[in-house]
Design a protein around this motif. Sequence first.
Motif, PDB file in Angstrom:
ATOM      1  N   ALA A   1      52.809 -39.619   6.808  1.00  0.00           N
ATOM      2  CA  ALA A   1      53.353 -40.637   5.907  1.00  0.00           C
ATOM      3  C   ALA A   1      52.580 -40.764   4.603  1.00  0.00           C
ATOM      4  CB  ALA A   1      53.383 -41.984   6.621  1.00  0.00           C
ATOM      5  N   ASN A   2      51.253 -40.601   4.656  1.00  0.00           N
ATOM      6  CA  ASN A   2      50.412 -40.868   3.489  1.00  0.00           C
ATOM      7  C   ASN A   2      49.509 -39.681   3.186  1.00  0.00           C
ATOM      8  OD1 ASN A   2      50.985 -43.922   3.315  1.00  0.00           O
ATOM      9  ND2 ASN A   2      50.260 -43.673   5.415  1.00  0.00           N
ATOM     10  N   GLY A   3      49.335 -39.385   1.905  1.00  0.00           N
ATOM     11  CA  GLY A   3      48.401 -38.343   1.519  1.00  0.00           C
ATOM     12  C   GLY A   3      48.868 -36.962   1.918  1.00  0.00           C
ATOM     13  N   ALA A   4      47.915 -36.037   1.988  1.00  0.00           N
ATOM     14  CA  ALA A   4      48.227 -34.644   2.300  1.00  0.00           C
ATOM     15  C   ALA A   4      48.265 -34.416   3.806  1.00  0.00           C
ATOM     16  CB  ALA A   4      47.186 -33.729   1.671  1.00  0.00           C
ATOM     17  N   ALA A   5      49.078 -33.452   4.225  1.00  0.00           N
ATOM     18  CA  ALA A   5      49.101 -33.079   5.636  1.00  0.00           C
ATOM     19  C   ALA A   5      47.773 -32.445   6.048  1.00  0.00           C
ATOM     20  CB  ALA A   5      50.258 -32.126   5.909  1.00  0.00           C
ATOM     21  N   LEU A   6      47.180 -31.652   5.153  1.00  0.00           N
ATOM     22  CA  LEU A   6      45.863 -31.058   5.388  1.00  0.00           C
ATOM     23  C   LEU A   6      45.057 -31.159   4.107  1.00  0.00           C
ATOM     24  CD1 LEU A   6      43.860 -29.340   7.150  1.00  0.00           C
ATOM     25  CD2 LEU A   6      44.877 -27.339   6.052  1.00  0.00           C
ATOM     26  N   SER A   7      43.866 -31.730   4.198  1.00  0.00           N
ATOM     27  CA  SER A   7      43.019 -31.903   3.025  1.00  0.00           C
ATOM     28  C   SER A   7      41.613 -31.403   3.317  1.00  0.00           C
ATOM     29  CB  SER A   7      42.966 -33.382   2.627  1.00  0.00           C
ATOM     30  OG  SER A   7      42.117 -33.576   1.509  1.00  0.00           O
ATOM     31  N   ALA A   8      41.066 -30.610   2.396  1.00  0.00           N
ATOM     32  CA  ALA A   8      39.679 -30.146   2.479  1.00  0.00           C
ATOM     33  C   ALA A   8      38.962 -30.588   1.209  1.00  0.00           C
ATOM     34  CB  ALA A   8      39.618 -28.633   2.629  1.00  0.00           C
ATOM     35  N   ALA A   9      37.910 -31.378   1.365  1.00  0.00           N
ATOM     36  CA  ALA A   9      37.248 -31.966   0.199  1.00  0.00           C
ATOM     37  C   ALA A   9      35.732 -31.863   0.323  1.00  0.00           C
ATOM     38  CB  ALA A   9      37.655 -33.431   0.054  1.00  0.00           C
ATOM     39  N   THR A  10      35.074 -31.967  -0.812  1.00  0.00           N
ATOM     40  CA  THR A  10      33.607 -31.995  -0.912  1.00  0.00           C
ATOM     41  C   THR A  10      32.939 -30.925  -0.056  1.00  0.00           C
ATOM     42  OG1 THR A  10      33.541 -33.785   0.743  1.00  0.00           O
ATOM     43  CG2 THR A  10      33.454 -34.418  -1.577  1.00  0.00           C
ATOM     44  N   GLY A  11      33.328 -29.680  -0.309  1.00  0.00           N
ATOM     45  CA  GLY A  11      32.692 -28.549   0.350  1.00  0.00           C
ATOM     46  C   GLY A  11      33.248 -28.180   1.706  1.00  0.00           C
ATOM     47  N   ALA A  12      34.239 -28.888   2.197  1.00  0.00           N
ATOM     48  CA  ALA A  12      34.845 -28.539   3.485  1.00  0.00           C
ATOM     49  C   ALA A  12      35.614 -27.226   3.363  1.00  0.00           C
ATOM     50  CB  ALA A  12      35.782 -29.647   3.946  1.00  0.00           C
ATOM     51  N   LYS A  13      35.639 -26.450   4.446  1.00  0.00           N
ATOM     52  CA  LYS A  13      36.379 -25.190   4.476  1.00  0.00           C
ATOM     53  C   LYS A  13      37.141 -25.088   5.784  1.00  0.00           C
ATOM     54  CE  LYS A  13      36.015 -20.169   3.985  1.00  0.00           C
ATOM     55  NZ  LYS A  13      35.113 -19.016   3.707  1.00  0.00           N
TER      56      LYS A  13
ATOM     57  N   ASN B   1      37.273 -31.566  -4.949  1.00  0.00           N
ATOM     58  CA  ASN B   1      35.814 -31.527  -5.111  1.00  0.00           C
ATOM     59  C   ASN B   1      35.169 -30.338  -4.403  1.00  0.00           C
ATOM     60  OD1 ASN B   1      35.854 -34.042  -6.540  1.00  0.00           O
ATOM     61  ND2 ASN B   1      36.057 -35.083  -4.573  1.00  0.00           N
ATOM     62  N   GLY B   2      35.755 -29.163  -4.595  1.00  0.00           N
ATOM     63  CA  GLY B   2      35.158 -27.951  -4.049  1.00  0.00           C
ATOM     64  C   GLY B   2      35.572 -27.598  -2.643  1.00  0.00           C
ATOM     65  N   GLY B   3      36.646 -28.155  -2.158  1.00  0.00           N
ATOM     66  CA  GLY B   3      37.153 -27.791  -0.836  1.00  0.00           C
ATOM     67  C   GLY B   3      37.824 -26.426  -0.847  1.00  0.00           C
ATOM     68  N   THR B   4      37.922 -25.815   0.344  1.00  0.00           N
ATOM     69  CA  THR B   4      38.541 -24.496   0.483  1.00  0.00           C
ATOM     70  C   THR B   4      39.486 -24.490   1.674  1.00  0.00           C
ATOM     71  OG1 THR B   4      36.570 -23.398  -0.409  1.00  0.00           O
ATOM     72  CG2 THR B   4      38.125 -22.029   0.820  1.00  0.00           C
ATOM     73  N   ILE B   5      40.682 -23.964   1.465  1.00  0.00           N
ATOM     74  CA  ILE B   5      41.639 -23.756   2.554  1.00  0.00           C
ATOM     75  C   ILE B   5      42.053 -22.293   2.549  1.00  0.00           C
ATOM     76  CG2 ILE B   5      43.941 -24.289   3.447  1.00  0.00           C
ATOM     77  CD1 ILE B   5      43.665 -27.082   2.248  1.00  0.00           C
ATOM     78  N   VAL B   6      41.961 -21.652   3.711  1.00  0.00           N
ATOM     79  CA  VAL B   6      42.481 -20.298   3.894  1.00  0.00           C
ATOM     80  C   VAL B   6      43.852 -20.447   4.537  1.00  0.00           C
ATOM     81  CG1 VAL B   6      42.127 -18.056   4.971  1.00  0.00           C
ATOM     82  CG2 VAL B   6      40.159 -19.372   4.141  1.00  0.00           C
ATOM     83  N   ALA B   7      44.891 -20.014   3.827  1.00  0.00           N
ATOM     84  CA  ALA B   7      46.268 -20.325   4.220  1.00  0.00           C
ATOM     85  C   ALA B   7      47.147 -19.084   4.273  1.00  0.00           C
ATOM     86  CB  ALA B   7      46.852 -21.350   3.249  1.00  0.00           C
TER      87      ALA B   7
ATOM     88  N   THR C   1      39.527 -20.254  -8.181  1.00  0.00           N
ATOM     89  CA  THR C   1      38.905 -21.571  -8.097  1.00  0.00           C
ATOM     90  C   THR C   1      39.277 -22.390  -9.322  1.00  0.00           C
ATOM     91  OG1 THR C   1      37.042 -20.696  -6.837  1.00  0.00           O
ATOM     92  CG2 THR C   1      36.720 -22.814  -7.923  1.00  0.00           C
ATOM     93  N   ASP C   2      39.802 -23.585  -9.079  1.00  0.00           N
ATOM     94  CA  ASP C   2      40.058 -24.483 -10.205  1.00  0.00           C
ATOM     95  C   ASP C   2      39.210 -25.740 -10.031  1.00  0.00           C
ATOM     96  OD1 ASP C   2      41.361 -26.178  -8.415  1.00  0.00           O
ATOM     97  OD2 ASP C   2      43.363 -25.777  -9.185  1.00  0.00           O
ATOM     98  N   ALA C   3      39.518 -26.769 -10.776  1.00  0.00           N
ATOM     99  CA  ALA C   3      38.689 -27.974 -10.760  1.00  0.00           C
ATOM    100  C   ALA C   3      38.684 -28.664  -9.400  1.00  0.00           C
ATOM    101  CB  ALA C   3      39.181 -28.943 -11.830  1.00  0.00           C
TER     102      ALA C   3
END
Length: 256
Positions: A181-193, A213-219, A248-250
């Motif tokens: 319902a709210n936000g992203a279904a999957l979120s990686a933030a502040t260095g999470a991978k 903030n520097g998160g990474t998702i392999v999709a 890599t973007d902002a």
Amino acid sequence: PYLESSQVYERTGMLFASYRGNLPTIECVIDMENRGGTAFYVVYGGEGYVLTDCGIVNAGYHGMACRSGRIHAHDTQWQGAKGSPARIAFLGLIDFQSADLSNGCQSAEVPTQGLIDCSRFGLAYARYCVANGTGAAIINARRGSKVNFEELVANGPNAYGALFTQSAGDSGYGCTIRAVANGAALSAATGAKVNVSYADIRGGGALDLEVLNGGTIVANGVRTTGSGSSAPYTPALSATNVAAFNVTDANGTIFT
């Protein structure tokens, strides 16, 4: 066998708790009727076992909770907890492959927790888990925690998705995350991978895949909203918050 809470629990507090010791093995299903506190709690070197098809449902607070201990609970039942069905912290480990965690985190007091709530390098092995319906997040992993949620199924309705922050991460290969319902279904933030290759991640409240903030998702091979109706799938850029894949973007990076 199935026990009513009136048979096993007559006061406010934890149902089973261990400090530097082992808990009794659970060999039945216990219904706490959302009374009392945490159902199965292991602290500082303790250990607990829950046998297949057994568990504690409708916990008054958390279902399983583990701080610097271990809980083994493959193919077990933890539905309906007011708090998190699985709460892990301080290098605690819970292996609960194929457990049913559905309809947890329904209390208004716990909107920021997760069905799988993992902090301070907690370790969760949640492959094949069922996690349908939560008033909070499906997964809330932070502070270096590791959650293996490969082929987990979370069809909703879910208030929030799978949230990884502060260098948390691991693998969600082939998982299903829907109806957020709210936000992203999957979120990686502040260095999470997080690696969610070949997952089905659709129906986020805002986005399907989000890095911050520097998160990474392999999709690789992930199906998102807009991916089309037949395999092989590729995430739709419009279902993310990056300008392009594989750079890599902002916000961070989403690899496809």
